[in-house]
Design a protein around this motif. Structure first.
Motif, PDB file in Angstrom:
ATOM      1  N   PRO A  55      27.035  38.355  33.342  1.00 36.86           N
ATOM      2  CA  PRO A  55      28.387  37.918  32.969  1.00 36.86           C
ATOM      3  C   PRO A  55      28.897  36.817  33.913  1.00 36.86           C
ATOM      4  CG  PRO A  55      28.462  40.014  34.107  1.00 36.86           C
ATOM      5  CD  PRO A  55      27.023  39.681  33.940  1.00 36.86           C
ATOM      6  N   PRO A  56      29.904  36.056  33.489  1.00 42.04           N
ATOM      7  CA  PRO A  56      30.446  35.007  34.370  1.00 42.04           C
ATOM      8  C   PRO A  56      31.133  35.627  35.594  1.00 42.04           C
ATOM      9  CG  PRO A  56      31.721  35.193  32.341  1.00 42.04           C
ATOM     10  CD  PRO A  56      30.550  36.098  32.190  1.00 42.04           C
ATOM     11  N   TYR A 218      34.679  50.672  31.770  1.00 46.79           N
ATOM     12  CA  TYR A 218      33.309  50.397  32.228  1.00 46.79           C
ATOM     13  C   TYR A 218      33.264  49.046  32.934  1.00 46.79           C
ATOM     14  CZ  TYR A 218      31.716  54.500  29.899  1.00 46.79           C
ATOM     15  OH  TYR A 218      31.547  55.813  29.558  1.00 46.79           O
ATOM     16  N   ILE A 219      32.385  48.978  33.933  1.00 54.81           N
ATOM     17  CA  ILE A 219      32.277  47.736  34.718  1.00 54.81           C
ATOM     18  C   ILE A 219      31.309  46.793  34.015  1.00 54.81           C
ATOM     19  CG2 ILE A 219      31.703  46.771  36.973  1.00 54.81           C
ATOM     20  CD1 ILE A 219      31.944  49.706  38.055  1.00 54.81           C
ATOM     21  N   ASP A 220      31.713  45.561  33.846  1.00 56.29           N
ATOM     22  CA  ASP A 220      30.822  44.549  33.280  1.00 56.29           C
ATOM     23  C   ASP A 220      29.973  44.032  34.443  1.00 56.29           C
ATOM     24  OD1 ASP A 220      29.742  42.850  31.436  1.00 56.29           O
ATOM     25  OD2 ASP A 220      31.305  41.341  31.632  1.00 56.29           O
ATOM     26  N   MET A 221      28.986  44.847  34.783  1.00 58.10           N
ATOM     27  CA  MET A 221      28.264  44.646  36.039  1.00 58.10           C
ATOM     28  C   MET A 221      27.361  43.416  36.028  1.00 58.10           C
ATOM     29  SD  MET A 221      28.053  46.663  38.857  1.00 58.10           S
ATOM     30  CE  MET A 221      27.914  48.424  38.634  1.00 58.10           C
ATOM     31  N   ALA A 222      27.427  42.638  37.128  1.00 57.74           N
ATOM     32  CA  ALA A 222      26.493  41.519  37.311  1.00 57.74           C
ATOM     33  C   ALA A 222      25.382  42.004  38.240  1.00 57.74           C
ATOM     34  CB  ALA A 222      27.229  40.349  37.935  1.00 57.74           C
ATOM     35  N   PRO A 223      24.213  41.379  38.214  1.00 57.60           N
ATOM     36  CA  PRO A 223      23.151  41.825  39.116  1.00 57.60           C
ATOM     37  C   PRO A 223      23.575  41.692  40.581  1.00 57.60           C
ATOM     38  CG  PRO A 223      22.355  40.159  37.580  1.00 57.60           C
ATOM     39  CD  PRO A 223      23.827  40.225  37.411  1.00 57.60           C
ATOM     40  N   SER A 292      36.393  41.811  30.560  1.00 57.84           N
ATOM     41  CA  SER A 292      35.153  41.903  29.785  1.00 57.84           C
ATOM     42  C   SER A 292      34.536  43.299  29.839  1.00 57.84           C
ATOM     43  CB  SER A 292      34.150  40.881  30.313  1.00 57.84           C
ATOM     44  OG  SER A 292      33.914  41.121  31.691  1.00 57.84           O
ATOM     45  N   SER A 293      35.382  44.286  30.015  1.00 58.70           N
ATOM     46  CA  SER A 293      34.862  45.647  30.085  1.00 58.70           C
ATOM     47  C   SER A 293      34.200  46.030  28.755  1.00 58.70           C
ATOM     48  CB  SER A 293      36.034  46.570  30.372  1.00 58.70           C
ATOM     49  OG  SER A 293      35.570  47.831  30.657  1.00 58.70           O
ATOM     50  N   PRO A 294      32.967  46.563  28.803  1.00 60.76           N
ATOM     51  CA  PRO A 294      32.332  46.975  27.544  1.00 60.76           C
ATOM     52  C   PRO A 294      33.160  48.050  26.849  1.00 60.76           C
ATOM     53  CG  PRO A 294      30.738  46.925  29.318  1.00 60.76           C
ATOM     54  CD  PRO A 294      32.084  46.752  29.955  1.00 60.76           C
ATOM     55  N   ARG A 295      33.287  47.938  25.526  1.00 69.68           N
ATOM     56  CA  ARG A 295      34.103  48.940  24.801  1.00 69.68           C
ATOM     57  C   ARG A 295      33.261  49.591  23.712  1.00 69.68           C
ATOM     58  NH1 ARG A 295      36.587  44.312  21.096  1.00 69.68           N
ATOM     59  NH2 ARG A 295      34.791  43.003  21.528  1.00 69.68           N
ATOM     60  N   LYS A 296      33.737  50.745  23.286  1.00 65.49           N
ATOM     61  CA  LYS A 296      33.005  51.480  22.243  1.00 65.49           C
ATOM     62  C   LYS A 296      33.754  51.368  20.931  1.00 65.49           C
ATOM     63  CE  LYS A 296      30.611  54.994  24.795  1.00 65.49           C
ATOM     64  NZ  LYS A 296      30.363  56.410  24.909  1.00 65.49           N
ATOM     65  N   PRO A 297      33.011  51.353  19.804  1.00 66.97           N
ATOM     66  CA  PRO A 297      33.709  51.376  18.514  1.00 66.97           C
ATOM     67  C   PRO A 297      34.314  52.757  18.299  1.00 66.97           C
ATOM     68  CG  PRO A 297      31.338  51.460  18.190  1.00 66.97           C
ATOM     69  CD  PRO A 297      31.565  51.326  19.657  1.00 66.97           C
TER      70      PRO A 297
END
Ligand code: ADP
Length: 617
Positions: A55-56, A218-223, A292-297
């Motif tokens: 992610p950016p 949730y964390i939009d984790m970068a490496p 940019s937190s991942p979300r669930k449907p």
């Protein structure tokens, strides 16, 4: 009464098997939905995280790390003195926020140095000590976590590192962050809101969800190592591009490898030192800045998807051919994987994969044995039927043989009686003569029929044996023509021969003569008076051919395919009074094929037929 009758009518109409399949699909889906598959699902989540582009990263996040290099430079872990130097240097840079992940109270130094530290901290536009521990302030508690003594003025914020150790995947990986606890805003949204004010409201944060008494995301984790990092000693010595920290959020922490508390496991790596806590916090803040937190449907979307996939698998297993079914299942699985990956990146939509995958496999593997049982039973039934049919067929042939044999004797007696009656001393009247002639004709027909059935039964049970001799096939044709002359003359049919000189061929003369006779006899039999039957012979493409062409009634096009079957007689032949058994062509083809040849026919109803014998030379 009417309602019950209607209901019964309705029950009769529904396709029972299909209904059972649907009920089965609903059952499997429902059971699956209650299966806790977190470990597997999070594993697939991690896979998606790893495989998408990182992610950016916000330009407003900086980290300062105390690592072994700094310890070496200061000949020990930095004391308050060095921290003061760091703050002096940072003060010049005017960062937006400074976040200490090291407890200032645990840094060695004097009381006056502590006071100095607190005073200096007060000069920053934002200066916080981030309490990392799970020790959250309960409602009503205000100062419990405050720093003691001279450091009391430093603002303490809580922002725990959440680890999936007892909940969710239970694999010790950090994937979530806490936004609020008991309604109180925690560290990350608090700092994010200083950069982007609307992030103060968790409902404005994408993918936020409730968990017990907190809101989380949730964390939009970068490496690991994605965030800019400067060594503590380099900042103290101003050994970095000046203005680097201007207007940024600066995290200050350690990477000394002394304690597992310094590190977290991430979706990228399960190693104990996968990522520093400093960087984990940077990731959390970055997620909120980028929103940019991942979300669930919604749950119902996932339940519906699962149900549809299970329905498909059940249908495939129970109703499709195995190879095609496997292909469809494989493609569906691939499609599911592609959709889940594409939804995760770039849309940040986290579609549950574990349940659908398990759904597909359970439906497949549980139902395959069922299908095998059903198919086995079917083929067993077929086998039994086949056995019965063979027995009946055998019985029929035996019976026919016996019957024909027993019929022959009385027939011969009848023929004898006709002879005697014909030779009677008293002259017979014209009518009596006619009647006798007709009786003889009929008995002849019957005898013919009986002998062909007898021949046929013998062949069926014993098979024919070839008695090969080198023979000019034209001679056989000539013999047949001579034999058929009377037959043709009776109907004023011209027998026209057109024979090419041929080399001799190895064949069984008796059988082939019988075949040619059969064809010429049929041609005469099924042709009108005064027509023509042509018999040709030729050699073409390594084959010797005998062709019999007539101008007779022909065979209806839709019956041509059955022409060479046992006992077949065409509609028009049956409707006429021409007698026949339907065995001649069947045997003819059998004999020709014994010679590795071919017997074919072409015909047009009402115009005539052509039969071709082809034998290899
Ligand atoms: P059969 O002539 O004793 O009935 P065959 O096996 O020789 O038996 O012929 C099978 C059927 O094929 C005949 O009943 C007839 O319907 C049809 N058939 C055979 N040869 C001809 C022909 N030359 N013209 C028209 N129909 C024919």
């Amino acid at each position: 009464m009417g309602a019950i009758a209607n209901y019964l009518q309705f029950l009769k109409k529904i396709d029972l098997l299909r209904t059972i399949r649907w009920i089965l699909a609903v059952g499997i889906s429902a059971v699956l939905l209650y299966l806790p598959l977190d470990y597997f699902e999070f594993y697939l989540y991690d896979l998606r995280v790893r495989l998408r582009p990182p992610p950016p990263i916000s330009q407003q996040i900086e980290t300062i790390i105390i690592n072994p290099v700094s310890v070496q430079a200061f000949k020990g872990e930095p004391t308050l003195k060095e921290h003061l130097q760091l703050l002096y240097q940072l003060q010049k840079e005017k960062p937006k926020v400074v976040v200490y992940l090291i407890n200032p109270n645990e840094i060695s130094g004097t009381i006056s140095e502590k006071a100095q530290f607190a005073a200096l901290a007060g000069t920053f536009s934002g200066f916080y000590f981030l309490n990392n521990t799970d020790d959250l302030l309960m409602k009503g508690e205000v100062e419990r976590l405050d720093l003691p003594g001279p450091l009391k003025s430093i603002k303490v914020l809580t922002g725990p590192i959440t680890v999936d150790s007892k909940v969710f995947a239970q694999d010790g990986v950090t994937r979530r962050m806490m936004l609020t606890y008991q309604g109180n805003i925690l560290f990350h949204p608090y700092i994010a809101s200083q950069l982007i004010p609307e992030r103060a409201q968790p409902k404005n944060i994408r993918g936020s969800f409730e968990f017990y008494d907190s809101e989380q995301a949730y964390i939009d984790m970068a490496p690991a190592k994605s965030f800019p990092k400067t060594n503590f000693v380099d900042v103290v010595r101003a050994n970095y591009p000046i203005q680097r920290f201007h207007d940024t959020v600066v995290f200050i922490g350690t990477d000394l490898g002394k304690s597992t508390k310094e590190y977290v496991k991430t979706p990228y790596s399960r190693s104990v030192t996968a990522m520093t806590v400093v960087e984990a916090h940077a990731n959390m803040l970055n997620t909120l800045i980028q929103n940019s937190s991942p979300r669930k449907p919604p749950f119902w979307v996932e339940a519906l998807l699962l149900f549809l996939l299970v329905v498909l698998s059940v249908e495939v297993v129970l109703a499709m051919k195995p190879i095609k079914g496997l292909l469809v299942i494989g493609l569906t699985f691939l499609l599911l994987v592609i959709i889940s990956f594409v939804a995760f990146w770039p849309f940040g939509l986290w579609i549950n994969m574990a349940h659908p995958i398990l759904g597909i496999f359970i439906s497949y593997y549980f139902l395959i044995p069922y299908r095998l049982i059903v198919e086995n039973r079917k083929s067993w039934e077929l086998f039994q039927k086949n056995k019965l049919l063979t027995q009946v067929e055998e019985l029929k042939t035996n019976f026919m043989g016996m019957m024909s044999h027993d019929l022959k004797t009385p027939l011969a007696r009848i023929q004898g009686m006709i002879e005697i009656a014909g030779r009677d001393k008293n002259p017979l009247s014209e009518d009596q003569k006619k009647a006798l002639k007709s009786i003889r004709q009929s008995t002849d027909d019957l005898l013919n029929l009986i002998s062909s059935i007898l021949n046929f039964s013998r062949l069926e049970s014993q098979g024919a044996h070839l008695n090969l001799k080198s023979k000019d096939i034209n001679l056989l044709v000539e013999e047949v023509i001579v034999k058929c002359t009377d037959l043709a003359a009776a109907k004023s049919i011209r027998l026209v021969k057109d024979l090419e000189p041929l080399f001799s061929v190895k064949l069984d003369p008796d059988l082939i003569r019988q075949v040619i006779f059969n064809l010429v006899e049929n041609a005469i039999k099924y042709s009108p008076d005064n027509s023509e039957v042509k018999i040709k012979s030729e050699e073409k493409e390594g084959m010797v051919r005998v062709i019999v062409v007539d101008q007779g009634m022909g065979i209806p096009a839709d019956e041509l395919s059955k022409l060479f079957m046992k006992f077949f007689r065409s509609r028009n032949a049956k409707n006429s009074n021409i007698k026949g058994s339907g065995l001649g062509l069947y045997l003819s083809r059998y004999f020709v094929e014994l010679h590795k040849g071919r017997l074919t026919a072409a015909s047009e109803e009402g115009k005539g037929s052509t039969f071709v014998i082809e034998l290899p030379t």
